[in-house]
Design a protein around this motif. Sequence first.
Motif, short mmCIF file in Angstrom:
data_model
loop_
_atom_site.label_atom_id
_atom_site.label_comp_id
_atom_site.label_asym_id
_atom_site.label_seq_id
_atom_site.Cartn_x
_atom_site.Cartn_y
_atom_site.Cartn_z
N VAL A 43 0.78 -1.40 -0.42
CA VAL A 43 -0.14 0.24 -0.13
C VAL A 43 0.34 1.02 -0.31
O VAL A 43 0.57 2.37 -0.28
N SER A 44 1.82 1.10 0.46
CA SER A 44 2.80 2.66 0.46
C SER A 44 2.87 2.91 -0.87
O SER A 44 3.04 4.08 -1.09
N ASN A 82 -5.13 2.89 11.70
CA ASN A 82 -3.65 2.90 12.66
C ASN A 82 -3.43 4.26 12.99
O ASN A 82 -3.58 5.18 12.02
N ASP A 124 -7.18 4.54 2.57
CA ASP A 124 -6.34 2.91 2.61
C ASP A 124 -6.86 2.25 3.58
O ASP A 124 -7.31 2.34 4.86
N ILE A 134 -5.97 -0.77 4.25
CA ILE A 134 -5.44 -2.20 4.97
C ILE A 134 -5.64 -3.06 5.70
O ILE A 134 -5.13 -4.08 5.93
N TYR A 135 -6.18 -2.69 6.88
CA TYR A 135 -6.96 -3.66 8.14
C TYR A 135 -7.95 -3.93 7.63
O TYR A 135 -8.50 -4.63 8.84
N SER A 163 -0.18 -7.77 3.50
CA SER A 163 0.36 -7.26 4.67
C SER A 163 0.04 -7.45 6.08
O SER A 163 0.61 -8.15 6.94
N LYS A 164 -1.56 -6.95 6.32
CA LYS A 164 -1.89 -6.67 7.59
C LYS A 164 -2.24 -8.04 7.78
O LYS A 164 -2.56 -9.33 8.52
N ARG A 219 6.09 -7.24 0.82
CA ARG A 219 5.89 -5.84 -0.13
C ARG A 219 5.00 -5.84 -0.98
O ARG A 219 4.82 -6.19 -2.28
N TYR A 225 6.20 2.10 12.58
CA TYR A 225 4.71 2.43 12.10
C TYR A 225 3.39 1.86 12.64
O TYR A 225 2.98 1.59 11.53
#
Lengths: 382, 160
Positions: A95-96, A171, A199, A201-202, A231-232, A240, B160
């Motif tokens: 996601v970065s 987050n 976002d 992602i969670y 990722s999560k 990645r 983070y």
Amino acid sequence: MVSKRVKKVSHSGIRAFFDLVLGMPEVISLGVGEPDFVTPWRVREKAITSLEEGFTSYTSNKGLKVLREDIAYHLKKKYALRYSPEDEILITTGVSEGLDLALRAILDPKDKVIVVSPHYVAYPALVELNLGEVLFLQTREKEGFKINTKKLEQLLVKYKPKAMILNYPSNPTGITYTENELKKLWRVLSDKEMLIISDEIYEDIFYKESHVCFASLKGAKKKVVLLNGFSKGCAMTGFRIGYACGPKEIIEAMMKIHSFGMLCAPIISQIAASEALKAKKEINLMVKEYKLRRDFIVKELNRIGLHTVMPEGAFYCFSCIEKFKLGDLDFAKALLLQENVAVIPGSAFGISYGGFIRISYANTLENLKEAVVRIERFLKNL
Amino acid sequence: MDDILEILENNARIEIEHLAKLTRKRGEEVKKMIKNYEKRGVIVKYKTVINKSRLRDERSVFALIEVRVTPQKDVGFDSIAQRIYRFPEVRSCYLLSGTYDLLLFLEGKDIQEIANFVSEKLAPLSSVKGTTSHFMLKKYKEDGVILVKDGKNKRLAVTY
Ligand SMILES: Cc1ncc(COP(=O)(O)O)c(C=O)c1O
């Protein structure tokens, strides 16, 4: 040599605190922003097999077709959302990268972007690196760290931002939004000429009903870039791998940058991600475990005097330390040095959140239990 | 399965208070539920998983024995199974489909002890048609628990 743009992005005093933690080998860390589980075996096994079979090449810039199709199917089944694997889905290096691409694709210098605080640290930094201007929309503990739509409306009218970054489950607060709350938000946003970068992602780590995708709200899809990854939920931070879905024109622009700057996401991770979409059972087991931990830690934190809003997703809680008359960085340092417990100072997630600390419960119950004993002792001696 | 059972299955030594917190029940209530599970035979026993290969001076040998038997009129396999599983040397006993009928897990001091059990006690039983013994070389995983040591947690302590 370093550009003014890069110099402007600050790292703050927290870097030094991180170094301090990393130098202490026996610390119980509640400061980790990733799952404590390793990637489910079936996903790792798939990655190993792909290597054995010789999948070591580039893929198309967009990403493997089969993965894009799997993602399209996943979104259709879970949210009744229809994205075309051909031109509305891009596989990213986490996601970065998706976030950076989305901002780069839309921002001209001085364009404004709303960041909801407390925020994931990369948001304001990436906006600034892309020469945009950040508008912070602060949320308050009293309001459960949720967006106040009146304040949002004011920002929208006054500054006419180009985009807004949303993140839920969040987050660092762990809060999330119900469908009705999201509809209320959308009502304020829908008539504005702007993009919502969501976002999510969670999305998998959710303890109540179920996650509602912002793009699935009626009429929202054409103004939303959905960012998500593995990722999560599937504990794949080291792979990645993530994806972006959105309007054709924006995905095309993101793809252009991605094709020069990244070429493609790693093929092994793409193959593994396809498998991760099938690992529902493994993901559910992890979520069940997070929930047990959340129930334990939130109740305990409140009991020992750290007021904590009940998080409904992700694996963080954002606890209030205001009554202890100690800045967040000093609090975290003292806790680390006296009791060997690491937490993240709240100001890392927004300058006005020095009255908070972020506690990650992506850790074993035994460790959480011991951490509570130590934090309680620490607070008594304050 | 109930949360209480799920947690206990993994950690029988968890304190009642902690278990209560995890399941958001009162301690008294949890105690009552456990008592009830014990009474109903849902919870059979609390045991400890011991990795004996890590004990230096206490060696033991494990074996799997496949047993082919002749089922008896009316009682089928149950009666011969009972004859066999009552031997204290037999740690587990299962009835299986396939090329043999009963699968036994045996633990003994050494190979000799297990060989003696098979040849002197098991094989002579009239319903036993034949046995095949396999000696265990290494235990990797038992009852869902991986016994070989996993690597250390590889995460950075703060991110983070
Ligand atoms: C809200 C949020 N977005 C994005 C990321 C980065 O995700 P990825 O590993 O997919 O780059 C994180 C990781 O901590 C996060 O918390």
